[in-house]
Design a protein around this motif. Structure first.
Motif, mmCIF file in Angstrom:
data_model
loop_
_atom_site.group_PDB
_atom_site.id
_atom_site.type_symbol
_atom_site.label_atom_id
_atom_site.label_comp_id
_atom_site.label_asym_id
_atom_site.label_seq_id
_atom_site.Cartn_x
_atom_site.Cartn_y
_atom_site.Cartn_z
ATOM 1 N N VAL A 24 0.859 -1.189 0.000
ATOM 2 C CA VAL A 24 0.000 0.000 0.000
ATOM 3 C C VAL A 24 0.890 1.232 0.000
ATOM 4 N N THR A 26 0.753 5.396 -0.059
ATOM 5 C CA THR A 26 -0.135 6.538 0.190
ATOM 6 C C THR A 26 0.563 7.822 -0.207
ATOM 7 N N ARG A 38 -5.969 12.342 -1.108
ATOM 8 C CA ARG A 38 -5.212 11.213 -0.584
ATOM 9 C C ARG A 38 -5.359 10.099 -1.622
ATOM 10 N N ILE A 40 -4.363 6.368 -2.665
ATOM 11 C CA ILE A 40 -3.858 5.099 -2.136
ATOM 12 C C ILE A 40 -3.694 4.133 -3.310
ATOM 13 N N SER A 138 -3.784 3.828 5.930
ATOM 14 C CA SER A 138 -4.495 3.411 4.718
ATOM 15 C C SER A 138 -5.008 1.980 4.835
ATOM 16 N N ASP A 167 3.820 -0.926 3.718
ATOM 17 C CA ASP A 167 3.282 0.393 3.385
ATOM 18 C C ASP A 167 4.410 1.349 3.039
#
Length: 696
Positions: A24, A26, A38, A40, A138, A167
């Protein structure tokens, strides 16, 4: 160069970890007004997808679109030779909108996280730089995706940990990139430099006339002051406007700067506070509501303040009504087993006018609603300020405070005495929303309450209360109207309501049976009377002796919740206790209770109204009414006897007088007297037998 190296390390980590499940990424980007997006990006390699996911991509994509919450958008889902990439976007135009959308998404997935977003771009004497923090990641915002994949059995439970295996976060503000480290699941970036403060102290005094005395003190450690003396002094000098004054003081290792204003109107206090914080108040400041006194501000000021807080006031009023109804319901439940009268009294209280604060008929109620934004005083990496909020103890306070994290705290303080303000609450945050209901307690210099109980059980009350320096001419009209409303349809009467100089004298009377007394006062004031009781063994005027048992659950808190300078309560003519030193009950702190003559008396000085509770005693009294009746009857009989004698005497004298007059008349009829010599002659004689002259 350093940022580029960090970026390369992050990119290598991303590439490496992408072979071990979903990654993920962000990208958080916004400007100074907090308008941005935002984005993602979820990436999983084709190999991992084939190994972990047991459904084709088209089916998974369709499922995700059906599950996606409305506040997050699936921008795209693409597959190339190496990876499958899904892009999700949250667009926003303000911090409030962003937090609202995040909150909606978290609620949709059943999360109990209350989103907290902190964004500070500081350039003050105590902090310089940027701080951005969130309490969610996220992964939390995509939980609906992982839950959907699991519930639909698209992946086995043994591979659940690989859905979000790593992440990567980047943060851009006005095009500048900020990063704490190469890998993090929650955004937490802080590049600010701080000079620590000790605390900010608010001292708020609500005066009897509803004006405000306020002082705000910034406690600066000497070490901080010495590091940036000129910058700090210049910064603090701008915190004083046209209202109030500022001063420096050095004490206990602190340099203390204080802004102070006295006798301020509600609007002036708000302006002084806004100048100090450098922020416009979101909720507005003190609004006087439902006061027994006329507003100390002009009508236009009052209207503006009321409009600025109308929504909050409405919520508070509804909350107050609900609490009131709950209290009345509880009282009704408690009194069900006691008497039918108590239940009826509680029901009657429910039917009273909710717009009248019956428990505080003689008080002024002020509703303080303010938002203290202290962001410009943040001086540590926690992005918080230690706030100490003090108030004068002569009033009653109740309400709540909500800090920037959404944490709510109930606050309350009962009235008392003392010259120093008391701490109402303390907290660490960047902002505080304060909702405070202030009951301005009037000062009572004299309270005299005389109770008389008739032989038939009627209770008569004569109450005299003198309020000192608590009311003005403008207050009397409103107070009179409120008392008229409260006492309507009862036997409670206001005998006097007069201002003598600065003292207001009030005289109130009531008469009724025990049930009537309980009902009328409970309805009028909403104070429970469930403990009141009166027992008389032989009721009536012809009982020579009576045994009384009396519990008077009547509180002086009806008139004040504070201290009474001179307190006197007396039940007259109740006789003597059953035995010398016999027991009587009740709470009489700072007061003496005793039988005096034929009266039961409670007297004291500086008595707290809340410390006096229902006197209870048993006594025997001689009923003098029957003797009075006998004496009166005897006097009436004596009077009747005297009147009869007088009449007979007068009649006798009259008869004697009439007899005398009749005798003279008889003599005149049988004799004749000579007009010349006066000699007596026989009736009818024409000539006198003595002188011979003619009798005419």
């Amino acid at each position: 160069m350093k940022n580029k190296l960090k970026y390369l390390i992050c990119l290598l980590a991303f590439v490496f970890l992408s072979a071990c499940g979903g990654v993920v990424k962000t990208d958080m980007s916004f400007d100074d007004s907090f308008s941005g997006s935002r984005i993602i990006t979820y990436t999983i390699s084709n190999a991992d997808y084939t190994s972990y996911v047991q459904k084709d991509l088209a089916t998974v994509e369709a499922t995700l679109k059906s599950l996606c919450p409305p506040d997050i958008e699936i921008t795209s889902v693409n597959q190339d030779n190496s990876n499958i990439v899904a892009v999700f976007t949250i667009n926003f135009t303000s911090k409030d909108e962003y937090e609202e959308k995040i909150g909606n998404i978290l609620k949709a997935v059943g999360s109990d996280i209350v989103p907290k977003v902190t964004f500070l771009r500081s350039d003050t004497a105590f902090a310089k730089g940027v701080a951005y923090q969130e309490n969610f990641g996220s992964d939390d915002l995509l939980k609906w995706m992982s839950d959907g994949i699991m519930k639909n059995n698209y992946i086995t439970s043994s591979y659940e940990t690989y859905i979000f295996s790593s992440d990567y976060i980047s943060l851009h503000i006005n095009g500048d990139e900020y990063a704490k480290d190469s890998e993090m699941s929650i955004i937490d970036v802080n590049s600010a430099k701080y000079l620590p403060l000790d605390s900010v102290d608010f001292n708020t005094t609500v005066n009897k006339d509803s004006t405000i005395d306020r002082s705000i003190a910034v406690n600066i450690p000497d070490s901080t002051y010495n590091q940036a003396k000129d910058d700090i002094e210049q910064f603090m000098s701008k915190r004083v406007g046209n209202i109030g004054s500022g001063s420096w003081e050095q004490k206990d290792g602190l340099h203390i700067f204080t802004v102070e204003g006295k006798g301020l109107s509600l609007d002036e206090c708000k302006q002084m506070t806004e100048t100090f914080t450098g922020k416009k108040e979101v909720s507005g400041f003190p609004v006087e509501k439902e006061s027994t006194a006329a507003d100390s501000t002009s009508e236009s000021d009052s209207t503006a303040q009321t409009e600025s807080t109308s929504e909050t006031e409405s919520k508070k009023e509804e909350s107050k009504k609900e609490e009131s109804k709950k209290d009345k319901s509880e009282k009704a439940d408690e009194s069900t087993d006691t008497s039918e009268t108590d239940t009826k009294s509680s029901e009657s209280a429910d039917d009273t006018d909710d717009n009248l604060d019956r428990k505080h008929l003689f008080s002024k109620n002020v509703f303080l609603n303010e938002n203290l934004n202290l962001e410009e005083y943040i001086s540590n990496s926690d992005n918080a300020v230690r706030l100490n909020y003090y108030v004068n103890p002569q009033n009653n306070y109740g309400g709540d405070v909500v800090d920037a994290s959404g944490t709510e705290q109930d606050i309350a303080l009962a009235s008392g005495s003392g010259d120093s303000n008391e701490l109402l609450f303390t907290g660490n945050s960047s902002a505080f929303d304060i909702s405070l209901d202030v009951n301005i307690v009037p000062t009572v210099s004299k309270y005299k309450h005389i109770v008389k109980i008739s032989p038939t059980g009627k209770i008569k009350r004569d109450i005299t209360v003198v309020f000192k320096d608590s009311f003005t001419d403008a207050d009397i009209k409103t107070l009179e109207e409120n008392l008229k409303k409260a006492f309507a349809d009862t036997k409670i009467k206001v005998g006097k309501l007069a201002l003598k100089g600065k003292d207001l004298e009030v005289k109130i009377t009531s008469t009724g049976s025990l049930d009537e007394d309980i009902k009328m006062w409970q309805t009028a004031t909403e104070y429970s009377r469930i403990n009141s009781d009166l027992q008389i063994d032989k009721k009536g005027y012809f009982a020579s002796k009576q045994k009384l048992s009396f519990i008077d659950d009547f509180t002086p808190e009806i008139f004040t919740l504070g201290t009474i300078d001179s307190y006197e309560y007396m039940v007259k003519g109740v006789g003597k206790p059953l035995a010398k030193g016999d027991y009587f009950g009740g709470s009489f702190d700072n007061a003496e209770a005793k039988f005096k003559g034929n009266d039961f008396v409670v007297k004291g000085n500086n008595v707290a109204a809340s410390y006096i509770s229902f006197p209870e005693f048993t006594s025997v009294r001689t009923n003098y009414y029957i003797y009075i009746v006998f004496v009166v009857a005897a006097l009436v009989l004596i009077l009747i006897f005297i009147i009869v004698i007088i009449v007979l005497i007068k009649k006798s004298k009259k008869n004697k007088a009439q007899t005398g007059e009749g005798g003279q008349a008889g003599i005149s009829e049988t004799s004749a007297f000579c007009p010349h010599c006066g000699a007596k002659n026989k009736a009818g004689a024409k000539f006198c037998s003595s002188c011979g002259k003619e009798i005419t």
